[in-house]
Scaffold this motif. Structure first.
Motif, short mmCIF file in Angstrom:
data_model
loop_
_atom_site.label_atom_id
_atom_site.label_comp_id
_atom_site.label_asym_id
_atom_site.label_seq_id
_atom_site.Cartn_x
_atom_site.Cartn_y
_atom_site.Cartn_z
N ARG A 16 9.95 13.34 6.34
CA ARG A 16 10.55 13.01 4.67
C ARG A 16 9.86 11.95 4.32
NH1 ARG A 16 16.31 11.94 7.62
NH2 ARG A 16 16.66 14.10 7.99
N VAL A 17 9.34 11.76 3.13
CA VAL A 17 8.63 10.84 2.48
C VAL A 17 9.55 10.52 1.01
CG1 VAL A 17 6.28 11.38 3.54
CG2 VAL A 17 7.08 12.42 1.25
N SER A 18 8.92 9.61 0.39
CA SER A 18 9.76 9.40 -0.97
C SER A 18 8.73 9.52 -1.93
CB SER A 18 10.38 7.94 -1.20
OG SER A 18 11.28 7.54 0.04
N PRO A 19 9.17 10.19 -3.29
CA PRO A 19 8.16 9.96 -4.59
C PRO A 19 7.75 8.92 -5.06
CG PRO A 19 10.47 10.50 -5.11
CD PRO A 19 10.52 10.26 -3.57
N MET A 20 6.73 8.68 -5.52
CA MET A 20 6.12 7.61 -6.18
C MET A 20 6.89 7.15 -7.33
SD MET A 20 3.82 5.79 -4.68
CE MET A 20 2.72 6.19 -3.30
N TYR A 31 14.45 10.69 -0.19
CA TYR A 31 13.36 11.38 0.42
C TYR A 31 13.22 12.72 -0.12
CZ TYR A 31 14.19 7.33 3.62
OH TYR A 31 14.41 5.91 3.92
N VAL A 32 12.06 13.31 0.12
CA VAL A 32 11.97 14.78 -0.24
C VAL A 32 10.94 15.17 1.25
CG1 VAL A 32 11.97 14.40 -2.58
CG2 VAL A 32 9.55 14.12 -1.42
N ALA A 33 10.83 16.48 1.44
CA ALA A 33 10.11 16.94 2.52
C ALA A 33 8.61 16.66 1.93
CB ALA A 33 10.29 18.46 2.45
N PRO A 51 1.61 7.94 2.99
CA PRO A 51 2.98 8.21 2.54
C PRO A 51 3.63 6.97 2.33
CG PRO A 51 2.39 9.52 4.42
CD PRO A 51 1.16 8.25 4.42
N PHE A 52 4.61 7.19 1.20
CA PHE A 52 5.48 6.00 0.68
C PHE A 52 6.68 6.19 1.12
CE2 PHE A 52 8.46 4.71 -2.80
CZ PHE A 52 8.49 3.51 -2.41
N LEU A 53 7.51 5.21 1.60
CA LEU A 53 8.99 5.59 1.75
C LEU A 53 10.10 4.43 1.08
CD1 LEU A 53 7.35 6.39 4.77
CD2 LEU A 53 9.72 7.49 5.02
N GLY A 54 10.66 4.94 0.53
CA GLY A 54 11.94 3.80 0.05
C GLY A 54 13.10 4.02 0.90
#
Length: 355
Positions: A324-328, A345-347, A105-108
């Protein structure tokens, strides 16, 4: 208990850390201060090029120091806003690439949220709500931390941030860059009461002054006029006394507002984040005032005051643990309100998470 590889490249530090919830397994910070000192400040294009040169080694060092295999990394995070666009892109691109290649998963992460989370590395039992005094080169704010990603700004600077004021006054006194450490060092040999200087109150339309907002432009101008007058009178400029008086005034203004804000908001804990959190006068004055009013104050260790990736990893670990994760597709922004931090973030599992 999420383990995060975090990257911070918002300005002039190339930083990578491995953080397991609130435990720092490794923290690599390569500063560009010596490079930018000759220019008297950060040059964005130079900073971006240096990040490109340093980022791969920093990632390798962080993994080697932590002794953690990629199978144990739960997510990859990077600062996405605010900051220098070119510099942010280096870190964000590296994080996205690692996340895709390693299928993580990627997180900003919002840079200011990272500074708030530096306090969690100081006290692993810390929980909201509390007040954060965030003071750095670009930001001076009083933030009501209500929960992870939920923040309310109660006070802020109307012009120069505290760190910016330190840099400008340091230039007036020929102390070099960065100004904060230079002024703090020489102020220790000066008299903080040698020159009375204005705190910089902020007027409100209906009369009176804003209880929590700050303004340092008037203080900066007062120091300029003081230096000009003393030079015109001849003799050696009392640099240490001027530095001590300036620093004492900034710390007093920040302390007064932080204490009043905490009491008014019925918050018993004040945490401090950002580069100016390392200032000795602020630490002394705020600690003394907090004890007087039966409040708790937390300062991060010196290594977590300036920009670092450990604080970003701590914030990302909390978000990931909440699903929570971030979209690419997430990009970088030079400016972004802290109130928008949760919008990054999105679920986990939502369509579009991988771009």
């Amino acid at each position: 208990m999420a383990t995060i590889l975090a990257i911070e490249t918002s300005c002039d530090e190339t930083a990578v850390a491995i953080v397991k919830k609130r435990q720092v397994l490794s923290s690599i910070v390569t500063s560009q201060i010596d490079t930018h000192r000759r220019y008297g400040g950060v040059v964005p294009e130079v900073a971006s090029r240096q990040h490109l040169e340093l980022i791969d080694d920093a990632i390798e060092q962080a993994l080697e120091t932590a002794g953690v295999p990629w199978t144990d990394i739960d997510g990859v995070a990077a600062t996405c806003a605010p900051g220098l666009v070119g510099a942010l892109l280096v870190g964000l691109s590296a994080a996205k690439t690692l996340a895709l290649v390693r299928q993580k998963p990627f997180l900003g992460v919002h840079h200011l949220e990272g500074h708030i989370y530096a306090a969690y590395l100081t006290d692993r039992d810390l929980e909201p709500p509390f007040l954060c005094l965030l003071v750095s080169g670009g930001h001076t704010s009083l933030i009501h931390v209500k929960d992870c990603g939920i923040y309310e700004t109660l006070g802020q600077t109307r012009d120069d941030a505290a760190g910016e004021a330190f840099d400008k006054v340091a230039r007036l006194l020929d102390l070099g860059y960065p100004g904060g450490p230079a002024i703090d060092k020489i102020a220790k040999t000066g008299n903080p009461k040698a020159f009375p200087l204005p705190e910089g109150k902020v007027k409100v339309p209906n009369g009176g002054f804003h209880p929590y907002d700050t303004s340092f432009s008037g203080l900066k101008t007062a120091v300029l006029r003081l230096v000009q007058r003393l030079k015109a009178e001849g003799g050696e400029l009392p640099v240490a006394d001027i530095a001590a008086s300036f620093q004492h005034t900034v710390a007093r203004a920040l302390t007064k507002r932080a204490i009043r804000c905490a009491l008014d908001a019925n918050l018993s804990t004040i945490v401090v984040g950002g580069g100016v959190a390392a200032n000795s006068s602020l630490r002394q004055q705020l600690q003394a005032a907090a004890e007087e009013h039966h409040l708790r104050v937390l300062f991060p260790p010196m290594k977590y005051c300036t920009d670092n990736a450990a604080m970003l990893g701590c914030a990302a670990s909390e978000h990931l643990s909440r699903g929570r994760v971030s979209p690419m597709t997430l990009g970088v922004q030079s400016r972004m309100s802290l109130s928008e931090a949760l919008n990054l973030y999105v679920a986990s599992g939502d369509e579009g998470m991988r771009g």
